[in-house]
Write an enzyme that holds these catalytic residues in place. Structure first.
Site, PDB file in Angstrom:
ATOM      1  CB  SER A 109       5.477   9.922  11.452  1.00 33.48           C
ATOM      2  OG  SER A 109       4.539  10.072  10.399  1.00 33.48           O
ATOM      3  NE  ARG A 156       6.194   6.526   0.892  1.00 32.64           N
ATOM      4  CZ  ARG A 156       5.254   6.369   1.831  1.00 32.64           C
ATOM      5  NH1 ARG A 156       4.150   5.682   1.554  1.00 32.64           N
ATOM      6  NH2 ARG A 156       5.398   6.905   3.041  1.00 32.64           N
ATOM      7  CG  ASP A 173       0.477   0.123   9.579  1.00 33.31           C
ATOM      8  OD1 ASP A 173       0.149   0.955  10.453  1.00 33.31           O
ATOM      9  OD2 ASP A 173       0.803   0.452   8.430  1.00 33.31           O
ATOM     10  CE  LYS A 206      -2.853   0.931   3.657  1.00 36.49           C
ATOM     11  NZ  LYS A 206      -2.663   2.320   4.138  1.00 36.49           N
ATOM     12  CD  GLN A 241       0.489   8.392   7.278  1.00 35.35           C
ATOM     13  OE1 GLN A 241       0.014   9.170   8.104  1.00 35.35           O
ATOM     14  NE2 GLN A 241      -0.150   7.329   6.845  1.00 35.35           N
ATOM     15  NE  ARG A 275      -2.670  -1.785   8.318  1.00 37.66           N
ATOM     16  CZ  ARG A 275      -2.421  -2.192   7.068  1.00 37.66           C
ATOM     17  NH1 ARG A 275      -2.646  -3.448   6.733  1.00 37.66           N
ATOM     18  NH2 ARG A 275      -1.951  -1.350   6.157  1.00 37.66           N
ATOM     19  N   GLY A 290      -5.007   8.084   5.390  1.00 37.89           N
ATOM     20  CA  GLY A 290      -4.120   9.044   6.043  1.00 37.89           C
ATOM     21  C   GLY A 290      -2.889   9.316   5.196  1.00 37.89           C
ATOM     22  NE  ARG A 305      -5.526   8.517  11.137  1.00 41.03           N
ATOM     23  CZ  ARG A 305      -4.819   7.720  10.344  1.00 41.03           C
ATOM     24  NH1 ARG A 305      -5.373   7.219   9.247  1.00 41.03           N
ATOM     25  NH2 ARG A 305      -3.577   7.421  10.636  1.00 41.03           N
TER      26      ARG A 305
HETATM   27  C1  S3P Z   1       2.390   4.900   6.248  1.00 41.89           C
HETATM   28  C2  S3P Z   1       3.020   5.234   7.414  1.00 41.89           C
HETATM   29  C3  S3P Z   1       2.578   4.792   8.736  1.00 41.89           C
HETATM   30  C4  S3P Z   1       1.576   3.656   8.646  1.00 41.89           C
HETATM   31  C5  S3P Z   1       0.541   3.895   7.588  1.00 41.89           C
HETATM   32  C6  S3P Z   1       1.204   4.043   6.228  1.00 41.89           C
HETATM   33  C7  S3P Z   1       2.938   5.405   4.957  1.00 41.89           C
HETATM   34  O1  S3P Z   1       1.990   5.886   9.410  1.00 41.89           O
HETATM   35  O2  S3P Z   1       0.960   3.440   9.886  1.00 41.89           O
HETATM   36  O3  S3P Z   1      -0.346   2.800   7.528  1.00 41.89           O
HETATM   37  O4  S3P Z   1       2.604   4.866   3.892  1.00 41.89           O
HETATM   38  O5  S3P Z   1       3.731   6.353   5.001  1.00 41.89           O
HETATM   39  P1  S3P Z   1       2.884   6.960  10.213  1.00 41.89           P
HETATM   40  O6  S3P Z   1       3.805   7.577   9.262  1.00 41.89           O
HETATM   41  O7  S3P Z   1       1.933   7.952  10.758  1.00 41.89           O
HETATM   42  O8  S3P Z   1       3.573   6.185  11.278  1.00 41.89           O
END
Ligand code: S3P
Length: 429
Positions: free
Chosen positions: A166, A26, A316, A21, A168, A390, A94, A122
């Site tokens: 993180s 990306r 995750d 995913k 993200q 999940r 997210g 969130r």
């Molecule tokens: C992800 C980063 C993680 C993960 C999310 C996917 C990503 O979150 O929990 O399911 O693809 O960058 P965080 O960056 O907030 O830890």
């Protein structure tokens, strides 16, 4: 919804895990920003990734499906995105919202991002805060809840230490940083997934990484060169089949094509410590990412402590690890995982609530949980996915150990990341 998959004698056979995913998101983002045509093979056609894909189509990028899971992206170049004439809906994703916030903050246009009930609640301050330091103009409800309104503008470089590891947040800063007029330096308190860094390098961007420090030096007119991307299978999806193989008696499952990047594979280490019978075979590199097959056999597990540095590498997977712990002998302690409270749902609260319904002895902690095993799971009850894919899949695997099956609220939330979950599970029965 009630599927009545209960009390499996054994699961046997081979499964191929759909695309990762994080890497699928990306591939669309960087392919859209590149010069030339990017071919993506093994793209994950789940709701989350399709939301990212639609967002770029809304911004004028031509993305064509050539066959199942294979897409051709005609990149618009770094400066070729168009102002979307509608609100961009990220659904439950997210990753879409946080990465797009970074990218859109640097565009020469105005945009609005929204999402479903979960995503609109969130926290987005974790990206708004560093991006604002770069000069970004972003507004949200109560300051930082979506819908987010973004007035794109010129951005400065940034030196930033993330308060929590993180991917993200790091990725949002790097995407904005592609347009900044200074260096980007990021320091993380732990190892979060590094797919953005790997892929940016693959597209020709200069980026230096040493442990948890990243430097993307200022470059005047950057160009991302189109790539062929082969997306490996998602270890976060494979985790459910690994768990099923371990806890359904008499099982043996060969799981093909799993990405085992060390920033994602903490679950494999935990399973080894729990005494799980798991073999990693046929290791190789695919598109710059380490990939392997995993052979798993049912095992007697023991409780372990999971804390500290390993947490971001299995964040995750903690819901399914909690289920594994319920079948292990002794106590499992999970701590330093407060981030679970701000995922698609509060995953600590949700797991404690749902496993308690199934008769598991589990205690909620502010940053984790303590689980006493082994438990005999009680079926016949109504569980709730809390709208979280999940949690839904974890309950789907728990159901295999119950005599009467389970009724589950919002089972379809599985489509967020793994629409083929039940098809693959049934193929092993
Ligand atoms: C992800 C980063 C993680 C993960 C999310 C996917 C990503 O979150 O929990 O399911 O693809 O960058 P965080 O960056 O907030 O830890």
């Amino acid at each position: 919804m009630d599927l009545h998959i209960s009390k499996q004698k054994q699961l046997k056979g081979e499964v191929s895990i759909p695309g990762d995913k994080s890497i699928s998101h990306r591939s669309i983002i960087l392919g859209s920003l590149a010069k030339g045509r990017t071919r993506v093979q093994g793209f994950l056609e789940s709701e989350d990734c399709l939301n990212t894909l639609r967002a770029f189509r809304q911004m004028g990028v031509e993305i064509r499906k050539v066959q199942p899971t294979e897409y051709l992206i005609t990149g618009s170049g770094l400066y070729g995105l168009k102002e979307p004439d509608q609100v961009i809906d990220c659904g439950n994703s997210g990753t879409s919202m946080r990465l797009l916030t970074g990218l859109l903050a640097a565009q020469k246009f105005y945009s609005v991002l929204t999402g479903d009930d979960s995503l609109r609640n969130r926290p987005m301050d974790r990206v708004i805060e560093p991006l604002s330091r770069m000069g970004a103009q972003i507004w949200g409800r109560s300051g930082y809840y979506a819908p987010l309104s973004i007035r794109g503008t010129g951005l400065n470089g940034l030196t930033y230490t993330l308060p929590v590891a993180s991917a993200q947040v790091k990725s949002a800063i790097l995407l904005a940083g592609l347009y900044a007029d200074g260096d980007i330096q990021i320091s993380e308190p732990g190892y979060s997934r590094d797919h953005t860094e790997r892929m940016l390098k693959g597209f020709g961007i200069e980026l230096k990484k040493e442990r948890t420090q990243i430097l993307m030096p200022y470059e005047k007119e950057r160009v991302l060169e189109a790539q062929d991307i082969c997306v490996p299978g998602d270890i976060s999806s494979a985790a459910f089949f690994i768990a099923a193989g371990l806890i359904v008696p008499g099982s043996e499952i060969y799981i093909k094509n799993v990405g085992i990047n060390s920033t994602r594979s903490g679950i494999l280490e935990v399973i080894k410590r729990m005494g799980g019978n798991l073999k990693i075979l046929n290791q190789h590199l695919e598109g710059g990412e380490p990939v392997a097959d995993i052979l798993v056999k049912s095992s007697q597990l023991r409780g372990v402590t999971i804390a500290g540095e390993i947490i971001p590498t299995l964040i995750d997977e903690l819901p399914i690890i909690a289920l594994l712990a319920s079948q292990a002998e002794g106590e499992t302690v999970i701590s330093d995982a407060g981030e679970l409270r701000v995922k698609e749902t509060d995953r600590i609260k949700a797991m404690v609530m749902e496993l308690t319904k199934l008769g598991v002895e589990i205690i909620e902690k502010p940053d984790g949980m303590i689980i006493h095993g082994p438990a005999t799971l009680t079926g016949g009850c109504m569980v709730d996915s809390h709208g979280d894919h999940r949690i839904a899949m974890t309950m789907g695997i728990a159901e295999l150990l119950t005599r009467e099956g389970l009724t589950m609220k919002d089972r379809q939330s599985i489509n967020t990341s793994f629409p083929q979950f039940y098809e693959l599970l049934r193929s092993l029965m």
